[in-house]
Write a protein that holds these residues in place. Structure first.
Motif, PDB file in Angstrom:
ATOM      1  N   TRP A 151       0.843  -1.193   0.000  1.00  0.00           N
ATOM      2  CA  TRP A 151       0.000   0.000   0.000  1.00  0.00           C
ATOM      3  C   TRP A 151       0.877   1.240   0.000  1.00  0.00           C
ATOM      4  O   TRP A 151       1.891   1.288   0.694  1.00  0.00           O
ATOM      5  N   GLY A 152       0.468   2.245  -0.757  1.00  0.00           N
ATOM      6  CA  GLY A 152       1.224   3.491  -0.817  1.00  0.00           C
ATOM      7  C   GLY A 152       1.049   4.353   0.418  1.00  0.00           C
ATOM      8  O   GLY A 152       1.905   5.191   0.725  1.00  0.00           O
ATOM      9  N   LEU A 203      -0.437   2.399  -7.826  1.00  0.00           N
ATOM     10  CA  LEU A 203      -1.718   3.041  -8.090  1.00  0.00           C
ATOM     11  C   LEU A 203      -1.902   4.197  -7.112  1.00  0.00           C
ATOM     12  O   LEU A 203      -1.684   4.033  -5.907  1.00  0.00           O
ATOM     13  N   LEU A 204      -2.303   5.345  -7.623  1.00  0.00           N
ATOM     14  CA  LEU A 204      -2.501   6.519  -6.783  1.00  0.00           C
ATOM     15  C   LEU A 204      -3.863   7.145  -7.067  1.00  0.00           C
ATOM     16  O   LEU A 204      -4.357   7.103  -8.203  1.00  0.00           O
ATOM     17  N   GLY A 205      -4.436   7.735  -6.047  1.00  0.00           N
ATOM     18  CA  GLY A 205      -5.571   8.617  -6.221  1.00  0.00           C
ATOM     19  C   GLY A 205      -5.116  10.047  -6.007  1.00  0.00           C
ATOM     20  O   GLY A 205      -3.941  10.315  -5.748  1.00  0.00           O
ATOM     21  N   MET A 206      -6.059  10.980  -6.129  1.00  0.00           N
ATOM     22  CA  MET A 206      -5.744  12.381  -5.870  1.00  0.00           C
ATOM     23  C   MET A 206      -6.941  13.031  -5.202  1.00  0.00           C
ATOM     24  O   MET A 206      -8.073  12.895  -5.670  1.00  0.00           O
ATOM     25  N   GLY A 207      -6.684  13.723  -4.104  1.00  0.00           N
ATOM     26  CA  GLY A 207      -7.753  14.440  -3.428  1.00  0.00           C
ATOM     27  C   GLY A 207      -8.039  15.764  -4.104  1.00  0.00           C
ATOM     28  O   GLY A 207      -7.243  16.263  -4.909  1.00  0.00           O
ATOM     29  N   ASP A 208      -9.162  16.372  -3.760  1.00  0.00           N
ATOM     30  CA  ASP A 208      -9.495  17.660  -4.392  1.00  0.00           C
ATOM     31  C   ASP A 208      -8.580  18.781  -3.913  1.00  0.00           C
ATOM     32  O   ASP A 208      -8.598  19.882  -4.470  1.00  0.00           O
ATOM     33  N   HIS A 256      -3.609  16.393  -2.973  1.00  0.00           N
ATOM     34  CA  HIS A 256      -2.730  15.439  -2.285  1.00  0.00           C
ATOM     35  C   HIS A 256      -2.789  14.085  -2.976  1.00  0.00           C
ATOM     36  O   HIS A 256      -3.725  13.778  -3.717  1.00  0.00           O
ATOM     37  N   THR A 257      -1.756  13.278  -2.751  1.00  0.00           N
ATOM     38  CA  THR A 257      -1.767  11.886  -3.181  1.00  0.00           C
ATOM     39  C   THR A 257      -1.063  11.052  -2.125  1.00  0.00           C
ATOM     40  O   THR A 257      -0.251  11.584  -1.356  1.00  0.00           O
ATOM     41  N   PRO A 284       0.751  18.576  -3.964  1.00  0.00           N
ATOM     42  CA  PRO A 284       1.794  17.545  -3.895  1.00  0.00           C
ATOM     43  C   PRO A 284       1.820  16.570  -5.077  1.00  0.00           C
ATOM     44  O   PRO A 284       2.876  16.019  -5.389  1.00  0.00           O
ATOM     45  N   SER A 285       0.677  16.330  -5.724  1.00  0.00           N
ATOM     46  CA  SER A 285       0.679  15.391  -6.846  1.00  0.00           C
ATOM     47  C   SER A 285       1.596  15.853  -7.980  1.00  0.00           C
ATOM     48  O   SER A 285       2.029  15.034  -8.796  1.00  0.00           O
TER      49      SER A 285
END
Length: 236
Positions: free
Chosen positions: A67-68, A139-144, A147-148, A216-217
């Motif tokens: 997990w990241g 695999l990454l997501g991104m918050g509004d 952030h990642t 940060p992304s």
């Protein structure tokens, strides 16, 4: 770095494309190196991707799951990334238990647990102190907020360049997170992003000039491939 951006018509298409790309990268890694090291993101967006992966006839004994980032809660807590992934995916496949490498959250000391997980990564990948291993797929997501992982705007974790794992901070709540240089060592990073609320941050992240401390992304610039998979709401 090879950067690729795809905008899919809706979230269903986004998950289908994420699945096909992830499967392609897993297969390539196993063909080339005999195994695949895959680091996962949490949140609601990838859950249907994990549910779809649970249906795939993959050689699970050759796939190692990491997990990241992880919230600093027990695995059976509703907010646990590990817990969500096990329920959606890992509990439904015949993967060896030793192929699952969760971030530890039980010592009561996030810094100690970050060091423990870093030691595990160093031993698993057989890299020297000060070296960063190369994951096959992250695999990454991104918050509004841009952030990642648990790399939040204007937090100390963004400055950590000499560790693999550090402590992130979300509104005073500790989290464990991969560091920017560890993520950037990956052979392939795939962002999966959905929702109109992500547009303002995406505009800053894709802009020619912007602030990596605020978004940060932007700091994610892997040595391999960088994929941005967006639904139309996020990426039009």
């Amino acid at each position: 770095m090879k950067k690729l951006i795809e905008v899919l018509p809706d979230k269903t298409a986004l998950i289908e494309r994420s699945l096909s790309l992830t499967l392609e990268k897993i297969t390539t890694a196993i063909e080339q190196r005999g195994q695949c090291t895959l680091a996962l993101s949490g949140g609601s967006t990838p859950k249907p991707l994990y549910e779809a992966l649970a249906q795939q006839p993959l050689p699970w004994e050759k796939i190692h799951i990491f997990w990241g980032d992880e919230r600093y809660v027990p695995p059976d807590h509703p907010d646990s990334n590990q817990g969500m992934t096990r329920q959606a995916w890992l509990n439904h496949i015949s993967i060896p238990a030793e192929n699952i490498h969760p971030m530890p959250t039980a010592s009561g000391d996030p810094t100690l647990d970050a060091q423990t997980h870093e030691t595990e990564l160093i031993q698993f990948f057989q890299v020297g102190i000060g070296q960063f291993p190369a994951f096959d797929v992250i695999l990454l997501g991104m918050g509004d907020d841009g952030h990642t992982a648990s790399l939040f705007p204007h937090t100390e974790a963004l400055a950590v360049r000499d560790r693999l794992v550090t402590v992130g901070n979300k509104d005073g709540q500790p989290r464990l997170t991969f560091t920017i240089p560890l993520i950037n060592q990956a052979r392939c990073v795939i962002f999966v992003v959905a929702g109109e609320n992500k547009r303002p941050a995406l505009a800053e992240i894709m802009a020619e000039v912007s602030d990596e401390q605020a978004y940060p992304s932007r700091s994610i610039q892997p040595q391999g491939e960088l994929w941005w998979l967006l639904d139309a709401a996020a990426g039009e």
